[in-house]
Design an enzyme around this catalytic site. Sequence first.
Site, short mmCIF file in Angstrom:
data_model
loop_
_atom_site.label_atom_id
_atom_site.label_comp_id
_atom_site.label_asym_id
_atom_site.label_seq_id
_atom_site.Cartn_x
_atom_site.Cartn_y
_atom_site.Cartn_z
N ASP A 109 39.39 64.08 7.44
CA ASP A 109 40.37 64.84 8.22
C ASP A 109 39.72 66.06 8.86
O ASP A 109 40.01 66.39 10.02
CB ASP A 109 41.53 65.30 7.33
CG ASP A 109 42.28 64.16 6.68
OD1 ASP A 109 42.34 63.06 7.27
OD2 ASP A 109 42.82 64.36 5.58
N ASP A 160 43.45 62.36 -0.44
CA ASP A 160 43.25 63.75 -0.01
C ASP A 160 43.08 64.60 -1.26
O ASP A 160 43.70 64.32 -2.30
CB ASP A 160 44.45 64.24 0.80
CG ASP A 160 44.59 63.54 2.14
OD1 ASP A 160 43.56 63.22 2.75
OD2 ASP A 160 45.74 63.32 2.57
#
Length: 171
Positions: A144, A121
């Site tokens: 995401d 991420d």
Amino acid sequence: MTFAIADKRLFRLGLILCAVIIVADQISKAIMMSVLEQHPYGIPILPVFSLVTAWNKGVSFSMLRNLPPEVLSGFAILVSLGLIYWLTRVENRLIAVGIGCVAGGALGNVIDRFRFGAVFDFLDFFIKTGSGWEWHWPAFNLADSAITVGVILLLIDGLFHRVDRAKTEHS
């Protein structure tokens, strides 16, 4: 048992979107890993946004992080296969796009789990106050974001379009 696709154009749309999201997600992660390798403390972009390196061993908000990556990946693959099966029955563009987004995002993160044992991420949104207090939204990535957009589209369809269909069926 026969296998039929309700609308080939919508099926193709969902699959293409799924594939584009997987490729874009992996490219964005490769670029950001390379860039952030030179910036171990992140790169501030805006007063509320930075690019960071974060590894998520779990799912959303690091839930289930104690499960092995193979278990999480297996679950994500099963969900994606179920979504692709659902895509064969779709007769609505909004659902096809939603399914393509969710499946593409899920599979993009599966690739990370197989490669690294965790999901990379790099997008970090936060709020800072003058007193030094900080609140960070959990770091996330393009996959995401695609999952979130896809779920929102499926909810919109479920909440609004199904009501429209019920009205026309009862008229």
